[in-house]
Design a protein around this motif. Structure first.
Motif, PDB file in Angstrom:
ATOM      1  N   ALA A  56       0.832  -1.199   0.000  1.00  0.00           N
ATOM      2  CA  ALA A  56       0.000   0.000   0.000  1.00  0.00           C
ATOM      3  C   ALA A  56       0.872   1.257   0.000  1.00  0.00           C
ATOM      4  CB  ALA A  56      -0.939  -0.005   1.203  1.00  0.00           C
ATOM      5  N   MET A  57       1.970   1.223   0.761  1.00  0.00           N
ATOM      6  CA  MET A  57       2.900   2.355   0.785  1.00  0.00           C
ATOM      7  C   MET A  57       3.477   2.584  -0.610  1.00  0.00           C
ATOM      8  SD  MET A  57       5.178   1.758   4.154  1.00  0.00           S
ATOM      9  CE  MET A  57       4.486   1.647   5.783  1.00  0.00           C
ATOM     10  N   LEU A  58       3.865   1.498  -1.283  1.00  0.00           N
ATOM     11  CA  LEU A  58       4.436   1.603  -2.622  1.00  0.00           C
ATOM     12  C   LEU A  58       3.441   2.255  -3.574  1.00  0.00           C
ATOM     13  CD1 LEU A  58       6.606   1.084  -4.732  1.00  0.00           C
ATOM     14  CD2 LEU A  58       5.689  -1.236  -4.996  1.00  0.00           C
ATOM     15  N   LEU A  59       2.179   1.891  -3.501  1.00  0.00           N
ATOM     16  CA  LEU A  59       1.169   2.490  -4.368  1.00  0.00           C
ATOM     17  C   LEU A  59       1.085   4.001  -4.153  1.00  0.00           C
ATOM     18  CD1 LEU A  59      -1.698  -0.159  -4.214  1.00  0.00           C
ATOM     19  CD2 LEU A  59      -0.165   0.337  -6.135  1.00  0.00           C
ATOM     20  N   GLU A  60       1.156   4.429  -2.909  1.00  0.00           N
ATOM     21  CA  GLU A  60       1.111   5.866  -2.612  1.00  0.00           C
ATOM     22  C   GLU A  60       2.362   6.568  -3.130  1.00  0.00           C
ATOM     23  OE1 GLU A  60      -1.452   7.708  -1.382  1.00  0.00           O
ATOM     24  OE2 GLU A  60      -2.518   5.811  -1.657  1.00  0.00           O
ATOM     25  N   VAL A  61       3.520   5.951  -2.960  1.00  0.00           N
ATOM     26  CA  VAL A  61       4.771   6.538  -3.443  1.00  0.00           C
ATOM     27  C   VAL A  61       4.742   6.642  -4.968  1.00  0.00           C
ATOM     28  CG1 VAL A  61       7.262   6.171  -3.656  1.00  0.00           C
ATOM     29  CG2 VAL A  61       6.135   5.822  -1.460  1.00  0.00           C
TER      30      VAL A  61
ATOM     31  N   ALA B 247       9.682   7.796 -10.630  1.00  0.00           N
ATOM     32  CA  ALA B 247      10.766   6.805 -10.664  1.00  0.00           C
ATOM     33  C   ALA B 247      10.302   5.463 -10.128  1.00  0.00           C
ATOM     34  CB  ALA B 247      11.966   7.300  -9.870  1.00  0.00           C
ATOM     35  N   TYR B 248       9.367   5.467  -9.193  1.00  0.00           N
ATOM     36  CA  TYR B 248       8.898   4.224  -8.587  1.00  0.00           C
ATOM     37  C   TYR B 248       7.815   3.535  -9.413  1.00  0.00           C
ATOM     38  CZ  TYR B 248      11.668   4.919  -4.438  1.00  0.00           C
ATOM     39  OH  TYR B 248      12.724   5.048  -3.574  1.00  0.00           O
ATOM     40  N   ARG B 249       7.373   4.153 -10.482  1.00  0.00           N
ATOM     41  CA  ARG B 249       6.383   3.511 -11.351  1.00  0.00           C
ATOM     42  C   ARG B 249       7.029   2.410 -12.183  1.00  0.00           C
ATOM     43  NH1 ARG B 249       3.241   9.004 -13.143  1.00  0.00           N
ATOM     44  NH2 ARG B 249       2.614   9.555 -11.019  1.00  0.00           N
ATOM     45  N   ASP B 250       8.327   2.565 -12.454  1.00  0.00           N
ATOM     46  CA  ASP B 250       9.077   1.557 -13.205  1.00  0.00           C
ATOM     47  C   ASP B 250      10.100   0.941 -12.252  1.00  0.00           C
ATOM     48  OD1 ASP B 250      10.462   0.004 -15.044  1.00  0.00           O
ATOM     49  OD2 ASP B 250      11.495   1.706 -15.965  1.00  0.00           O
ATOM     50  N   LEU B 251       9.668  -0.053 -11.488  1.00  0.00           N
ATOM     51  CA  LEU B 251      10.549  -0.647 -10.481  1.00  0.00           C
ATOM     52  C   LEU B 251      11.749  -1.339 -11.110  1.00  0.00           C
ATOM     53  CD1 LEU B 251       7.999  -2.080  -7.905  1.00  0.00           C
ATOM     54  CD2 LEU B 251       9.346   0.019  -7.761  1.00  0.00           C
TER      55      LEU B 251
END
Length: 51
Positions: free
Chosen positions: A14-19, A25-29
């Motif tokens: 859930a934290m990752l979705l918010e980030v 940059a976090y959309r393309d892990l």
């Protein structure tokens, strides 16, 4: 090519979705991880030698 599986607990997922909503940059892990690996590799003796 190697495959890396990442297992996140629900809270961190859930934290990752918010980030991802605020930091592109976090959309393309995969790209983020590859960039981080390359950056850290450049700090190693072998990485410095290949410049």
């Amino acid at each position: 090519m190697k495959t890396i599986t990442i297992r996140l607990p629900d809270v961190e997922a859930a934290m990752l979705l918010e980030v991802q909503k605020v930091n592109k940059a976090y959309r393309d892990l995969q790209g983020l991880l590859i960039n981080q690996i390359q950056t850290e590799y450049q700090k190693t003796p072998k990485g410095r030698a290949s410049r």
